[in-house]
Enzyme design. Structure first.
Site, PDB file in Angstrom:
ATOM      1  CG  HIS A  28      86.648   4.731  37.914  1.00 56.96           C
ATOM      2  ND1 HIS A  28      87.811   4.801  38.645  1.00 56.96           N
ATOM      3  CD2 HIS A  28      85.684   4.367  38.779  1.00 56.96           C
ATOM      4  CE1 HIS A  28      87.546   4.506  39.917  1.00 56.96           C
ATOM      5  NE2 HIS A  28      86.270   4.236  40.022  1.00 56.96           N
ATOM      6  CE  LYS A 219      72.175   7.828  31.950  1.00 62.14           C
ATOM      7  NZ  LYS A 219      72.910   6.892  32.787  1.00 62.14           N
ATOM      8  NE  ARG A 220      79.310  15.916  33.003  1.00 66.57           N
ATOM      9  CZ  ARG A 220      80.468  16.494  33.334  1.00 66.57           C
ATOM     10  NH1 ARG A 220      80.966  16.364  34.545  1.00 66.57           N
ATOM     11  NH2 ARG A 220      81.114  17.239  32.456  1.00 66.57           N
ATOM     12  CE  LYS A 225      77.542   9.135  31.049  1.00 65.35           C
ATOM     13  NZ  LYS A 225      77.243   8.151  32.100  1.00 65.35           N
ATOM     14  CB  THR A 327      76.524   5.127  40.446  1.00 70.04           C
ATOM     15  OG1 THR A 327      76.708   6.475  39.984  1.00 70.04           O
ATOM     16  CG2 THR A 327      77.854   4.430  40.575  1.00 70.04           C
ATOM     17  CE  LYS A 331      73.835   8.108  42.231  1.00 67.84           C
ATOM     18  NZ  LYS A 331      74.316   9.311  41.505  1.00 67.84           N
TER      19      LYS A 331
HETATM   20  C1  LIG Z   1      74.786   9.362  40.211  1.00 67.64           C
HETATM   21  C2  LIG Z   1      75.153  10.623  39.566  1.00 67.64           C
HETATM   22  C3  LIG Z   1      75.817  10.612  38.328  1.00 67.64           C
HETATM   23  C4  LIG Z   1      76.175   9.336  37.603  1.00 67.64           C
HETATM   24  O1  LIG Z   1      75.084   8.992  36.761  1.00 67.64           O
HETATM   25  P1  LIG Z   1      75.202   7.820  35.671  1.00 67.64           P
HETATM   26  O2  LIG Z   1      73.768   7.652  35.225  1.00 67.64           O
HETATM   27  O3  LIG Z   1      75.691   6.598  36.397  1.00 67.64           O
HETATM   28  O4  LIG Z   1      76.097   8.289  34.610  1.00 67.64           O
HETATM   29  C5  LIG Z   1      76.156  11.821  37.742  1.00 67.64           C
HETATM   30  N1  LIG Z   1      75.847  12.994  38.335  1.00 67.64           N
HETATM   31  C6  LIG Z   1      75.192  13.060  39.520  1.00 67.64           C
HETATM   32  C7  LIG Z   1      74.857  14.391  40.114  1.00 67.64           C
HETATM   33  C8  LIG Z   1      74.815  11.875  40.178  1.00 67.64           C
HETATM   34  O5  LIG Z   1      74.160  11.953  41.347  1.00 67.64           O
END
Ligand SMILES: *Cc1c(COP(=O)(O)O)cnc(C)c1O
Length: 489
Positions: A28, A219-220, A225, A327, A331
């Site tokens: 991952h 995101k984190r 990032k 991910t 979304k």
């Molecule tokens: C989808 C999701 C992530 C992952 O986000 P990335 O933009 O792919 O890093 C992290 N935290 C939450 C709460 C999410 O729903």
């Protein structure tokens, strides 16, 4: 192996065969610092019998390596389950590779990079074990539950089977040319933005106008990032407005959310910077007619369901080669946001699916990032040749966003100017130019809505149903089982 050998009393070879055929390893991350290694002395104290078994696995494994690559002691040391440099450590990713019949990454680019970087030696040993399984997200949570209005609109037009057959979203494509449908599509987005604005007002007191462009990065928090690249662009707009009092730009709300790991100092400073810039921007009447910044506290999957459906723009701006898949990018796309992004992780495949003309691409590619690093990267050179960038760095360093405090962002600024490990400054100019294209596109709502509809229509690949089916067919070799539901009995 411990259960099969010690408790079920199987001989080693049979136990190994069962273990090896049972496990698959999904990697991952490509960040070497995120690949786990466990202290051998600690492991020995806590799990002495497991360590014996690991030694036996390693001994048999390295015998095979020596047979395949006679005399190549360096290769043996690189592949070993034990890192012998300094305090001995167990390389968990190596253990996973040796004990698994299948090894995969989670996006096409990531799976390719595994073969040439962190798992290169394993790929040279066992190329047949490697494959790609691009991640997906569940349309039940991230569309029907999170975005009922959009889901109802889609179902009214193309029926409801898209929820379990997301490729059917393709049927929306011709509706991009239907002016009435576009109006309904905009109405849904507007309602979602109103809901998010109300939530943000309640949580933070910050007022956002839902008719503005909602540009979202959730995101984190991590340097790779590059939330700070986003902030540099916001300060760029701030400077433009301050220097040109008559300037009129499309109003934009920049929304952030995300948690920092408790011990990750720089990530916490980035959160501080976002809030500090927000406080100045949101309270300055020269700029707050065109610009607002909000940091949503406690980003989690619950409030995420309010956030993804409310985005006009999705920020996917990691340094190319660092994001395994992402991910959140999926979304946003499924919910009709347009993406500004680098060629990283699943962004590459999202752009392929939705079409280059419906995606805002910028930045160095993974190859270019590698070349810049190889040839010696000097972030200072970018500041010297770009007066706008120099002004921004100076504003942060001089305490303009921190009530004159020149200490609070010193480490962040020094890190950017001296090392910039994730090439924020190298990508800055192209990112700002690309954001200017975004605001140009936003001025044409009909064309924007066409692009939004096409993003959703062409995002069917990014369902977790497709991803799980690929694992079933190609790795787990399991067939679907029909389940009788009792709910209607
Ligand atoms: C989808 C999701 C992530 C992952 O986000 P990335 O933009 O792919 O890093 C992290 N935290 C939450 C709460 C999410 O729903």
């Amino acid at each position: 192996m411990r259960i099969l050998v010690d408790e079920r009393l199987l001989d080693w070879n049979l136990a190994w065969s069962i273990t090896f055929r049972t496990f698959g390893y999904t990697n991952h991350t490509l960040l070497p610092e995120a690949l786990e290694t466990w202290s051998l002395p600690l492991f020995c104290e806590l799990l002495p019998r497991h360590l014996e078994i690991i030694y036996e696995i390693n001994s048999r494994f390295l015998d095979e390596v020596r047979r395949r690559f006679p005399g190549d002691d360096q290769r043996v040391a690189r592949l070993s389950l034990i890192d012998e440099a300094g305090e001995k450590r167990i390389r968990m990713a190596h253990l996973a590779c040796v004990g698994s019949h299948a090894i995969n990454g989670v996006a096409a680019l990531h799976s390719e990079l595994l073969k040439t970087s962190v798992l290169k030696d394993f790929y040279e040993l066992w190329p047949e074990r490697f494959s790609n399984k691009t991640n997906g997200v569940t349309p039940r949570r991230f569309m029907t539950l999170a975005n009922p209005k959009l889901s109802d609109l889609i179902t009214r037009k193309i029926g409801s089977s898209w929820v379990i057959q997301t490729d059917e979203l393709k049927k929306l494509e011709p509706l991009a040319e239907d002016a009435v449908f576009r109006q309904e599509w905009r109405g849904v987005k507007q309602a979602n933005k109103e809901k998010l604005a109300a939530y943000i007002r309640k949580q933070t007191g910050i007022e956002l106008d839902p008719t503005w462009l909602f540009d979202i990065q959730v995101k984190r928090i991590h340097e790779y990032k590059r939330q700070h690249l986003n902030v540099l662009h916001i300060i760029t707009l701030y400077c433009r407005l301050k220097h040109n009092p008559g300037l009129v730009i499309p109003p934009q709300a920049f929304i952030f959310g995300g948690k920092a790991a408790p011990g990750y100092f720089m990530a916490k400073r980035i959160i501080k910077l976002i809030n500090a810039v927000g406080e100045v921007v949101n309270n300055d009447p020269d700029v707050n007619r065109y610009l607002r910044v909000a940091f949503v506290p406690n980003f989690n999957v619950q409030n995420a369901q309010l956030i993804y459906p409310a985005a006009d723009m999705s920020e996917q701006i990691s340094t190319a080669g660092k994001e395994a898949s992402g991910t959140g990018n999926m979304k946003f796309t499924l919910n009709g946001a347009l993406t500004i992004g680098t060629l990283d992780g699943a962004n590459v495949e999202i752009r392929e699916e939705v079409g280059a003309e419906n995606f805002f691409l910028f930045g160095l590619t993974e190859d270019e990032v590698a070349r810049v690093k190889r040839e010696g990267y000097h972030p200072g050179a970018y500041i010297e040749k770009d007066p706008q960038l120099a002004e921004i760095i100076h504003l942060i360093a001089s305490g303009h966003f921190s009530h004159g405090d020149t200490e609070v962002f010193r480490s962040l600024v020094d890190n950017l100017c001296q090392h910039d490990p994730f090439l924020v400054l190298a990508d800055y100019a192209d990112y700002v130019a690309c954001q200017d294209k975004v605001t140009e596109a936003w001025k044409d709502p009909e064309q924007w809505t066409r692009m939004s509809i096409l993003n959703t229509a062409r995002a069917g690949k990014f369902s977790s149903d497709r991803a799980i089916r690929e694992y079933c067919d190609e790795i787990w070799k399991v067939r679907p089982v029909t389940v009788e539901l009792s709910i209607n009995k």
